[in-house]
Design an enzyme around this catalytic site. Structure first.
Site, PDB file in Angstrom:
ATOM      1  N   SER A  61      68.074 -92.193  42.935  1.00 36.59           N
ATOM      2  CA  SER A  61      69.046 -91.505  43.521  1.00 36.59           C
ATOM      3  C   SER A  61      69.732 -90.725  42.770  1.00 36.59           C
ATOM      4  CB  SER A  61      69.168 -91.816  44.739  1.00 36.59           C
ATOM      5  OG  SER A  61      68.268 -92.578  45.631  1.00 36.59           O
TER       6      SER A  61
HETATM    7  N1  SAH Z   1      68.018 -97.188  46.242  1.00 34.59           N
HETATM    8  C1  SAH Z   1      67.183 -97.067  44.779  1.00 34.59           C
HETATM    9  C2  SAH Z   1      66.491 -95.944  45.355  1.00 34.59           C
HETATM   10  C3  SAH Z   1      65.116 -96.610  46.109  1.00 34.59           C
HETATM   11  S1  SAH Z   1      64.121 -94.994  45.959  1.00 34.59           S
HETATM   12  C4  SAH Z   1      68.510 -97.320  44.241  1.00 34.59           C
HETATM   13  O1  SAH Z   1      68.941 -97.353  43.711  1.00 34.59           O
HETATM   14  O2  SAH Z   1      67.679 -96.719  42.664  1.00 34.59           O
HETATM   15  C5  SAH Z   1      63.012 -96.018  48.324  1.00 34.59           C
HETATM   16  C6  SAH Z   1      62.655 -97.067  47.453  1.00 34.59           C
HETATM   17  O3  SAH Z   1      62.212 -97.046  48.963  1.00 34.59           O
HETATM   18  C7  SAH Z   1      61.595 -97.249  46.913  1.00 34.59           C
HETATM   19  O4  SAH Z   1      61.554 -98.495  45.710  1.00 34.59           O
HETATM   20  C8  SAH Z   1      60.259 -97.733  47.733  1.00 34.59           C
HETATM   21  O5  SAH Z   1      59.900 -98.586  47.002  1.00 34.59           O
HETATM   22  C9  SAH Z   1      61.017 -98.385  48.675  1.00 34.59           C
HETATM   23  N2  SAH Z   1      60.604 -98.547  50.082  1.00 34.59           N
HETATM   24  C10 SAH Z   1      59.706 -97.416  50.778  1.00 34.59           C
HETATM   25  N3  SAH Z   1      59.705 -97.686  51.700  1.00 34.59           N
HETATM   26  C11 SAH Z   1      59.256 -99.262  51.956  1.00 34.59           C
HETATM   27  C12 SAH Z   1      60.087-100.377  53.221  1.00 34.59           C
HETATM   28  N4  SAH Z   1      58.841 -99.742  54.080  1.00 34.59           N
HETATM   29  N5  SAH Z   1      60.505-101.543  52.924  1.00 34.59           N
HETATM   30  C13 SAH Z   1      60.956-101.741  51.834  1.00 34.59           C
HETATM   31  N6  SAH Z   1      61.237-101.383  51.013  1.00 34.59           N
HETATM   32  C14 SAH Z   1      60.696 -99.185  51.116  1.00 34.59           C
END
Ligand code: SAH
Length: 213
Positions: A61
């Site tokens: 993000s």
């Molecule tokens: N917080 C992260 C950015 C997240 S991007 C950072 O600091 O880099 C969103 C993430 O959510 C992705 O890695 C994706 O794989 C995860 N995601 C999406 N659906 C999900 C689910 N149902 N359970 C766990 N993770 C999930």
């Protein structure tokens, strides 16, 4: 001033100018360098206020959004926090500076493995990363004082609402993927849930089940 010191000052200045004013959050973001969380092609853009691609087709993000979400959680040093969507691990590392205990889950094994390595290198001993479908929360570690979801769902997932303590706060983007989503804050009171809309945002979608890698 060295280039690095100048970049760091600029980074913090941008955060402040975009509304990240909580001094504990700024201190955490000063301490946790975003650089190690970005590998490959985009590594040299770590200090720009931009979301960037990471492995598994996901994104780290935008720093100012990380700051605003962290600030909206109003974390106290006694709190146990759940993050859904580990991604690079950057957001979880920031949370680790503010909370007593942080659990973070991602559906991609590879992202969890790489994030764990960074947590170990940085000696962040109060963060634990799991591979799981985070829409079900973490029943064994629940309930949580704070929950942060960093992928967008259409509605707040029921299990996450159920795993939030009374008095607890959850921050998450809601809305359909690829359209405008809203960052909302859900506060759990004894009598029910209160919803506040914070700002428009754009996140990758919350996807069901585990990823293939
Ligand atoms: N917080 C992260 C950015 C997240 S991007 C950072 O600091 O880099 C969103 C993430 O959510 C992705 O890695 C994706 O794989 C995860 N995601 C999406 N659906 C999900 C689910 N149902 N359970 C766990 N993770 C999930």
């Amino acid at each position: 001033m060295t280039d690095e010191a100048e970049r760091k000052m600029q980074f913090l200045y941008t955060l402040r100018s975009k509304g990240v004013t909580d001094s504990r959050v700024l201190t955490a973001m000063e301490k946790i360098d975003r650089g190690p969380f970005i590998r490959g092609l985009f590594a040299n853009r770590a200090y720009e206020d931009m979301p960037l691609p990471i492995a598994c087709g996901q994104t780290i993000s935008q720093p100012s959004v990380v700051g605003l979400m962290t600030q909206a959680l109003a974390i106290s040093s006694r709190d146990t926090v759940l993050e859904v969507g580990t991604g690079s691990g950057y957001q979880a590392a920031i949370l680790s500076q503010l909370a007593r205990r942080v659990y973070t889950v991602d559906r991609h094994r590879r992202l969890v493995r790489e994030a764990r390595q960074i947590f170990e290198t940085l000696q962040l001993s109060n963060v634990t990363a799991f591979t799981a479908d985070g829409s079900f929360g973490l029943p064994d570690q629940a309930p949580f004082d704070r929950i942060l979801v960093t992928a967008a769902a259409e509605d707040p997932p029921g299990p996450l609402l159920a795993q939030l303590k009374i008095g607890g706060i959850m921050v998450l983007p809601v809305g359909q993927s690829d359209t405008v989503q809203s960052l909302i804050r859900v506060t759990r009171h004894e009598t029910g849930f209160e919803y506040d809309e914070l700002r428009p945002v754009r996140f990758v979608p919350l996807v069901e089940g585990l990823g293939r890698d």
